[in-house]
Enzyme design. Structure first.
Site, PDB file in Angstrom:
ATOM      1  N   ASP A  60       0.812  -1.228   0.000  1.00 10.95           N
ATOM      2  CA  ASP A  60       0.000   0.000   0.000  1.00 10.95           C
ATOM      3  C   ASP A  60       0.843   1.275   0.000  1.00 10.95           C
ATOM      4  O   ASP A  60       0.309   2.366   0.222  1.00 10.95           O
ATOM      5  CB  ASP A  60      -0.900   0.010   1.242  1.00 10.95           C
ATOM      6  CG  ASP A  60      -2.132  -0.869   1.066  1.00 10.95           C
ATOM      7  OD1 ASP A  60      -2.836  -0.684   0.056  1.00 10.95           O
ATOM      8  OD2 ASP A  60      -2.371  -1.727   1.928  1.00 10.95           O
ATOM      9  N   GLU A  65      -0.290   9.502   1.629  1.00  9.20           N
ATOM     10  CA  GLU A  65      -1.050  10.389   2.519  1.00  9.20           C
ATOM     11  C   GLU A  65      -1.245   9.791   3.905  1.00  9.20           C
ATOM     12  O   GLU A  65      -1.322  10.521   4.899  1.00  9.20           O
ATOM     13  CB  GLU A  65      -2.438  10.649   1.921  1.00  9.20           C
ATOM     14  CG  GLU A  65      -3.399  11.311   2.894  1.00  9.20           C
ATOM     15  CD  GLU A  65      -4.786  11.481   2.331  1.00  9.20           C
ATOM     16  OE1 GLU A  65      -5.162  12.636   2.123  1.00  9.20           O
ATOM     17  OE2 GLU A  65      -5.499  10.480   2.095  1.00  9.20           O
ATOM     18  N   ASP A  66      -1.321   8.469   3.981  1.00  6.34           N
ATOM     19  CA  ASP A  66      -1.714   7.868   5.253  1.00  6.34           C
ATOM     20  C   ASP A  66      -0.631   7.889   6.318  1.00  6.34           C
ATOM     21  O   ASP A  66      -0.922   7.685   7.493  1.00  6.34           O
ATOM     22  CB  ASP A  66      -2.199   6.423   5.022  1.00  6.34           C
ATOM     23  CG  ASP A  66      -3.535   6.419   4.311  1.00  6.34           C
ATOM     24  OD1 ASP A  66      -4.378   7.256   4.643  1.00  6.34           O
ATOM     25  OD2 ASP A  66      -3.716   5.595   3.395  1.00  6.34           O
ATOM     26  N   ARG A  85       1.240  -1.473   7.289  1.00  6.05           N
ATOM     27  CA  ARG A  85       1.608  -0.203   6.660  1.00  6.05           C
ATOM     28  C   ARG A  85       2.625   0.605   7.469  1.00  6.05           C
ATOM     29  O   ARG A  85       3.054   1.656   7.024  1.00  6.05           O
ATOM     30  CB  ARG A  85       0.336   0.616   6.411  1.00  6.05           C
ATOM     31  CG  ARG A  85      -0.665  -0.134   5.506  1.00  6.05           C
ATOM     32  CD  ARG A  85      -1.608   0.789   4.806  1.00  6.05           C
ATOM     33  NE  ARG A  85      -0.881   1.819   4.093  1.00  6.05           N
ATOM     34  CZ  ARG A  85      -1.434   2.900   3.581  1.00  6.05           C
ATOM     35  NH1 ARG A  85      -2.732   3.075   3.692  1.00  6.05           N
ATOM     36  NH2 ARG A  85      -0.708   3.804   2.950  1.00  6.05           N
ATOM     37  N   ARG A 130      -9.228   2.634  11.569  1.00  4.50           N
ATOM     38  CA  ARG A 130      -7.790   2.928  11.469  1.00  4.50           C
ATOM     39  C   ARG A 130      -7.305   3.949  12.506  1.00  4.50           C
ATOM     40  O   ARG A 130      -6.104   4.006  12.782  1.00  4.50           O
ATOM     41  CB  ARG A 130      -7.452   3.452  10.070  1.00  4.50           C
ATOM     42  CG  ARG A 130      -7.780   2.499   8.932  1.00  4.50           C
ATOM     43  CD  ARG A 130      -6.860   1.285   8.939  1.00  4.50           C
ATOM     44  NE  ARG A 130      -7.221   0.326   7.893  1.00  4.50           N
ATOM     45  CZ  ARG A 130      -6.778   0.382   6.663  1.00  4.50           C
ATOM     46  NH1 ARG A 130      -5.946   1.342   6.302  1.00  4.50           N
ATOM     47  NH2 ARG A 130      -7.149  -0.525   5.786  1.00  4.50           N
ATOM     48  N   HIS A 160     -12.128   5.931   5.275  1.00  3.19           N
ATOM     49  CA  HIS A 160     -11.515   7.087   5.933  1.00  3.19           C
ATOM     50  C   HIS A 160     -12.463   8.293   5.924  1.00  3.19           C
ATOM     51  O   HIS A 160     -13.337   8.392   5.054  1.00  3.19           O
ATOM     52  CB  HIS A 160     -10.249   7.512   5.190  1.00  3.19           C
ATOM     53  CG  HIS A 160      -9.078   6.594   5.357  1.00  3.19           C
ATOM     54  ND1 HIS A 160      -8.362   6.084   4.292  1.00  3.19           N
ATOM     55  CD2 HIS A 160      -8.473   6.125   6.479  1.00  3.19           C
ATOM     56  CE1 HIS A 160      -7.366   5.337   4.742  1.00  3.19           C
ATOM     57  NE2 HIS A 160      -7.411   5.323   6.063  1.00  3.19           N
ATOM     58  N   CYS A 247      -5.030  10.287  -1.341  1.00  4.73           N
ATOM     59  CA  CYS A 247      -4.125   9.336  -0.675  1.00  4.73           C
ATOM     60  C   CYS A 247      -2.820   9.133  -1.421  1.00  4.73           C
ATOM     61  O   CYS A 247      -1.852   8.629  -0.850  1.00  4.73           O
ATOM     62  CB  CYS A 247      -4.812   8.010  -0.423  1.00  4.73           C
ATOM     63  SG  CYS A 247      -5.683   7.375  -1.806  1.00  4.73           S
TER      64      CYS A 247
HETATM   65  C1  CIR Z   1      -5.533   0.632   2.852  1.00  7.05           C
HETATM   66  O1  CIR Z   1      -6.520  -0.058   3.106  1.00  7.05           O
HETATM   67  O2  CIR Z   1      -4.825   1.119   3.727  1.00  7.05           O
HETATM   68  C2  CIR Z   1      -5.190   0.868   1.398  1.00  7.05           C
HETATM   69  N1  CIR Z   1      -5.505  -0.283   0.630  1.00  7.05           N
HETATM   70  C3  CIR Z   1      -5.925   2.063   0.848  1.00  7.05           C
HETATM   71  C4  CIR Z   1      -5.548   3.338   1.532  1.00  7.05           C
HETATM   72  C5  CIR Z   1      -6.188   4.521   0.916  1.00  7.05           C
HETATM   73  N2  CIR Z   1      -5.804   5.697   1.613  1.00  7.05           N
HETATM   74  C6  CIR Z   1      -6.528   6.789   1.677  1.00  7.05           C
HETATM   75  O3  CIR Z   1      -7.625   6.849   1.161  1.00  7.05           O
HETATM   76  N3  CIR Z   1      -6.045   7.809   2.378  1.00  7.05           N
END
Ligand code: CIR
Length: 257
Positions: A60, A65-66, A85, A130, A160, A247
């Site tokens: 991922d 962004e995360d 992650r 999360r 999110h 993201c």
């Molecule tokens: C996840 O589930 O963490 C990733 N497959 C997708 C993350 C997407 N992030 C976001 O929208 N900020």
């Protein structure tokens, strides 16, 4: 000139985390082509794009962004809710270090950047699968001296907070009202997505322009009618990994370039 940090799509993206979607095959080449078009759109809209190398072992990791939230005064290094992650953080921390002082969220706090909506001095953080209260408290403590008001936000039906709401101008949000209660967004007006396009509330704002998904033309039309310059990009392959538009980048002002 804003900087946009991105990262090339991992060859392992097919093994991504999924919460609300069924797993379907992801074509890595198509995802990379779409991602490159996304980066080109950011560059055309005025960003200096800084692409980090792919991380083959981190499925991922394109969703930069995360792992961080970059404010004018500092950056918050998050502690992503998905354990898989957390190793994405080191290289993003290295990329941000020249630009900002960094404060890291500590265990047992967890927060994904996708849950953090910043608009002016208001910050909303979604309480989701999360992101938890411990992290929200740490975030609030880290930014309080800079005048930010941190609000907890309720979210239903999506991954999110920013799947459901993003800012398109200083006082206007684009929202899916089925996924968030719009009364919680103080000081802002809300424009609803077209009801046939529930995923359309995630757009990237750069100045007076917004980058929106080409899968959501009706909502794009609503945005354009408010006077915004709306650019469209196709990220349908990345959407199979439950990723949207915000993201894939960390965008912030940098006064050194
Ligand atoms: C996840 O589930 O963490 C990733 N497959 C997708 C993350 C997407 N992030 C976001 O929208 N900020």
């Amino acid at each position: 000139m804003p900087v946009a940090i991105t990262r090339e799509v991992s060859s392992a993206i097919g093994a991504c985390e999924l919460t609300h979607l069924q797993r379907v095959p992801i074509d890595v080449d198509t995802a990379r082509t779409q991602h490159a078009a996304y980066e080109s759109a950011l560059a055309t809209m005025g960003c200096h794009v800084q692409r980090l190398p792919a991380q083959p072992g981190l499925p991922d990791s394109v969703f930069v962004e995360d792992v961080a939230v970059v404010l004018d005064e500092l950056a918050i290094l998050t502690r992503p809710g998905a354990e898989s992650r957390r190793r994405e953080r080191r290289t993003v921390e290295q990329a941000l270090a020249p630009h900002r002082n960094i404060v890291a969220i500590q265990a047992p706090g967890t927060v994904d950047g996708g849950d953090v909506l910043v608009s002016g001095r208001n910050v909303w953080i979604g309480l989701t699968s999360r992101s938890n209260q411990v992290a929200i408290n740490q975030f609030r403590a880290a930014v309080a001296n800079h005048g930010y008001r941190v609000h907890e936000a309720t979210v239903n039906g999506c991954l999110h907070l920013k799947s459901a709401v993003t800012a398109v101008s200083d006082n206007l949000l684009i929202v899916n009202p089925d996924w968030v209660d719009i009364t919680q967004f103080v000081d802002h007006r809300c424009l609803a997505v077209d009801p046939s396009e529930p995923g359309a509330a995630n757009v990237v704002r750069i100045g007076d322009a917004v980058l929106a998904g080409s899968a959501f033309p009706r909502t794009a039309e609503r945005l354009a009618q408010t006077g915004l310059n709306v650019q469209l990009v196709d990220t349908s392959e990345l959407a199979k990994a439950e990723g949207a538009l915000t993201c894939c980048s960390l965008i912030f002002e940098d006064h050194t370039i």
